[in-house]
Design an enzyme around this catalytic site. Structure first.
Site, PDB file in Angstrom:
ATOM      1  N   ALA A  18       0.805  -1.221   0.000  1.00 51.74           N
ATOM      2  CA  ALA A  18       0.000   0.000   0.000  1.00 51.74           C
ATOM      3  C   ALA A  18       0.837   1.268   0.000  1.00 51.74           C
ATOM      4  O   ALA A  18       0.340   2.334  -0.349  1.00 51.74           O
ATOM      5  CB  ALA A  18      -0.934  -0.001   1.214  1.00 51.74           C
ATOM      6  N   ARG A  22       8.231  -3.365  -4.801  1.00 52.12           N
ATOM      7  CA  ARG A  22       9.608  -3.794  -5.036  1.00 52.12           C
ATOM      8  C   ARG A  22       9.614  -4.991  -5.951  1.00 52.12           C
ATOM      9  O   ARG A  22       8.598  -5.681  -6.101  1.00 52.12           O
ATOM     10  CB  ARG A  22      10.334  -4.114  -3.726  1.00 52.12           C
ATOM     11  CG  ARG A  22       9.791  -5.329  -3.001  1.00 52.12           C
ATOM     12  CD  ARG A  22       8.912  -4.957  -1.847  1.00 52.12           C
ATOM     13  NE  ARG A  22       8.452  -6.127  -1.122  1.00 52.12           N
ATOM     14  CZ  ARG A  22       9.179  -6.754  -0.203  1.00 52.12           C
ATOM     15  NH1 ARG A  22      10.394  -6.328   0.060  1.00 52.12           N
ATOM     16  NH2 ARG A  22       8.701  -7.787   0.422  1.00 52.12           N
ATOM     17  N   HIS A 222      -3.132 -12.198  -4.473  1.00 50.67           N
ATOM     18  CA  HIS A 222      -3.409 -11.455  -3.244  1.00 50.67           C
ATOM     19  C   HIS A 222      -2.199 -11.651  -2.352  1.00 50.67           C
ATOM     20  O   HIS A 222      -1.826 -12.789  -2.037  1.00 50.67           O
ATOM     21  CB  HIS A 222      -4.671 -11.979  -2.557  1.00 50.67           C
ATOM     22  CG  HIS A 222      -5.037 -11.196  -1.339  1.00 50.67           C
ATOM     23  ND1 HIS A 222      -5.986 -11.612  -0.444  1.00 50.67           N
ATOM     24  CD2 HIS A 222      -4.565 -10.028  -0.844  1.00 50.67           C
ATOM     25  CE1 HIS A 222      -6.101 -10.741   0.531  1.00 50.67           C
ATOM     26  NE2 HIS A 222      -5.235  -9.765   0.316  1.00 50.67           N
ATOM     27  N   ASP A 223      -1.569 -10.566  -1.930  1.00 50.96           N
ATOM     28  CA  ASP A 223      -0.296 -10.685  -1.220  1.00 50.96           C
ATOM     29  C   ASP A 223      -0.390 -11.588   0.007  1.00 50.96           C
ATOM     30  O   ASP A 223       0.566 -12.296   0.339  1.00 50.96           O
ATOM     31  CB  ASP A 223       0.273  -9.320  -0.858  1.00 50.96           C
ATOM     32  CG  ASP A 223      -0.719  -8.384  -0.163  1.00 50.96           C
ATOM     33  OD1 ASP A 223      -1.794  -8.840   0.267  1.00 50.96           O
ATOM     34  OD2 ASP A 223      -0.414  -7.178  -0.069  1.00 50.96           O
ATOM     35  N   THR A 224      -1.545 -11.619   0.670  1.00 50.39           N
ATOM     36  CA  THR A 224      -1.675 -12.500   1.830  1.00 50.39           C
ATOM     37  C   THR A 224      -1.648 -13.963   1.420  1.00 50.39           C
ATOM     38  O   THR A 224      -1.106 -14.809   2.136  1.00 50.39           O
ATOM     39  CB  THR A 224      -2.962 -12.196   2.609  1.00 50.39           C
ATOM     40  OG1 THR A 224      -3.018 -10.803   2.901  1.00 50.39           O
ATOM     41  CG2 THR A 224      -3.006 -12.982   3.910  1.00 50.39           C
ATOM     42  N   THR A 245       0.707  -3.107   6.799  1.00 43.64           N
ATOM     43  CA  THR A 245      -0.295  -2.058   6.921  1.00 43.64           C
ATOM     44  C   THR A 245      -1.581  -2.617   7.523  1.00 43.64           C
ATOM     45  O   THR A 245      -2.227  -1.988   8.356  1.00 43.64           O
ATOM     46  CB  THR A 245      -0.575  -1.433   5.542  1.00 43.64           C
ATOM     47  OG1 THR A 245       0.638  -0.878   5.037  1.00 43.64           O
ATOM     48  CG2 THR A 245      -1.636  -0.355   5.639  1.00 43.64           C
ATOM     49  N   ASN A 282      -9.639  -9.421   9.000  1.00 40.91           N
ATOM     50  CA  ASN A 282      -8.834  -8.240   8.735  1.00 40.91           C
ATOM     51  C   ASN A 282      -8.776  -7.387   9.996  1.00 40.91           C
ATOM     52  O   ASN A 282      -9.815  -6.950  10.501  1.00 40.91           O
ATOM     53  CB  ASN A 282      -9.450  -7.420   7.597  1.00 40.91           C
ATOM     54  CG  ASN A 282      -9.298  -8.078   6.249  1.00 40.91           C
ATOM     55  OD1 ASN A 282      -8.376  -7.795   5.505  1.00 40.91           O
ATOM     56  ND2 ASN A 282     -10.226  -8.976   5.930  1.00 40.91           N
ATOM     57  N   GLY A 385       6.437  -7.564   7.494  1.00 39.17           N
ATOM     58  CA  GLY A 385       7.228  -6.511   8.110  1.00 39.17           C
ATOM     59  C   GLY A 385       7.091  -6.435   9.611  1.00 39.17           C
ATOM     60  O   GLY A 385       8.037  -6.067  10.320  1.00 39.17           O
TER      61      GLY A 385
END
Length: 464
Positions: A18, A22, A222-224, A245, A282, A385
């Site tokens: 978000a 990279r 989906h990144d998750t 995020t 979420n 992260g």
């Protein structure tokens, strides 16, 4: 960009978050995986004409520059956040910059639509794609639209010219039937939307097309979904937290949980790699902290975390899932009001408030997931992260009363790369085999819980 003999074990993961994107090159060799971030670029939303947009052309430029920096690779995979999309006209041209999920255009839309849980199995969030589409339906842009592409599918289309909808991201739209794993024509018709907008569903591992001679392969876009592939679990009794995020907190299941209790608890059933279900909730995640840091002029986070660790635990807590924290702007003011912070409280205390509150939100989601799915949980894997935040990891262990295994930090890129490598025959086996490779090659830090009744008391203060 073309494949060469030197690229046999190398793959490029495009990972869009978000706030930044990279390109990560993964090099597989016997018993190992080496990662190199070859390009980073900002993801800065733009407000124009009263609407908050993603700068998709800037993202596309960052992707292309990153792939150029990657050099020859075996294939490319793209993942990003969920729910947002672009609309194409009949000639395949983009009809305006995609709208940001934090834009206010969906305010009040969800309340005007019947609950769709029985079909899509999703947590009722105001920014779900279905509500964005219903907000857009009266517009000239929607009338001119021929196809809808989720963000990773849009970027893949620009690279290859091929149109499709990758399953894990499609499952977040509210328009996919969670049982059949395909678009729900009856639901789409009921809502008055056009089913012709939605392209055929493809799955992780499918070949999308070629970009300058290099295959572009569907991953858990989906990144998750990609992050969960890289959870280094050794058995089924784990919960995961993909923390950035947002914090996505849940379990990996074989089938959706569609009970009334699950719906009432706002748990979502999203598609995962290898036909799994990501049963999760979420949670607001590190967004409030990120917003505070932005408002404070980006001070050194490490220093703030050191100072925060010396502040009294759980003195101030808030319900981070309160929608008041969703929009950008004046985050410190909203936190001060919600927590009842005195005027002289310093920034380190605000940081401690956010992290303790996030640990409480993790605790609630982990415990509810286990209860609703009927699964005993023995360990929590925290990836992304947030795994670098020692204070948060220890607080999450203490709050949940369970060991927390933190890492890998690069879980999303690793999951993306593993799916590509398996499609190419470089990696073999199912999720267990891929996770074994993660355990063998990535650093994992264990946090043991320190039991204390103060967590129960704090949870009661915020209704957790």
């Amino acid at each position: 960009m073309t494949e060469s003999s030197g690229a046999a074990g190398s793959f490029a993961a495009v990972d869009l978050g978000a706030s930044s994107g990279r390109v990560v090159v993964g090099r597989f060799h016997p018993g190992g995986l080496d990662l190199e971030v070859v390009h980073r670029f900002p993801n800065e939303p733009v407000r124009a004409g009263g609407t908050l947009h993603w700068d998709i052309l800037s993202l596309h430029r960052g992707v292309v520059e990153g792939l150029r920096a990657a050099g020859p690779v075996r294939s490319v995979g793209i993942d990003s956040w969920a729910v947002d999309y672009g609309l194409l006209d009949a000639d395949g041209a983009l009809l305006g910059n995609p709208v940001h999920y934090r834009d206010s255009r969906t305010d009040g839309i969800a309340e005007r639509v019947r609950d769709l849980y029985d079909v899509c199995g999703l947590q009722r969030l105001p920014f779900n794609t279905v509500y964005q589409l219903l907000a857009a339906e009266p517009t000239a842009q929607y009338a001119a639209a021929h196809r809808l592409l989720m963000i990773p599918d849009l970027l893949a289309y620009w690279l290859t010219g091929e149109i499709g909808a990758e399953y894990t991201n499609a499952s977040t739209t509210g328009l996919l039937d969670v049982r059949t794993r395909d678009w729900s024509s009856p639901l789409i018709s009921e809502l008055g939307l056009r089913s012709t907008l939605l392209p055929p569903v493809r799955h992780p591992g499918d070949l999308i097309g070629l970009y300058e001679g290099t295959p572009v392969v569907a991953v858990g876009s989906h990144d998750t979904a990609s992050a969960v592939v890289a959870v280094p679990a050794t058995g089924p009794d784990f919960a995961y937290i993909s923390c950035g995020t947002w914090s996505l907190v849940g379990l990996e299941l074989d089938a959706p949980v569609l009970s009334e209790a699950s719906r009432a608890a706002d748990f979502t059933n999203e598609g995962g790699v290898d036909s799994t279900i990501r049963y999760l909730r979420n949670v607001m995640g590190l967004w409030p902290l990120q917003e505070c840091l932005r408002e404070w002029g980006s001070p050194d986070l490490a220093t703030l975390l050191t100072e925060a660790s010396s502040r009294a635990a759980l003195r101030y807590v808030v319900d981070l899932d309160d929608p008041v924290f969703l929009p950008p702007g004046d985050m410190e003011g909203r936190l001060r009001t919600a927590a009842g912070l005195p005027a002289d409280v310093d920034r380190a205390t605000i940081v401690r408030c956010v992290l303790d509150s996030l640990a409480l939100a993790h605790r609630r989601a982990v415990r509810q997931a286990g209860e609703l799915a009927g699964r005993e949980i023995g360990v929590v894997h925290l990836v992304g992260g947030g795994a670098l935040n020692e204070l948060l990891c220890q607080a999450t262990a203490d709050a949940c009363g369970l060991p927390v295994l933190a890492g890998p930090v690069e879980a999303t890129a690793i999951g993306n790369l593993l799916v590509q490598a398996r499609a190419a025959g470089v990696v073999h086996g199912g999720l267990d085999a891929m996770r074994a490779l993660v355990r063998e090659t990535q650093q994992i830090v264990r946090y043991e819980p320190v039991p204390s009744p103060v967590w129960d008391e704090a949870a009661a203060r915020v209704g957790r």
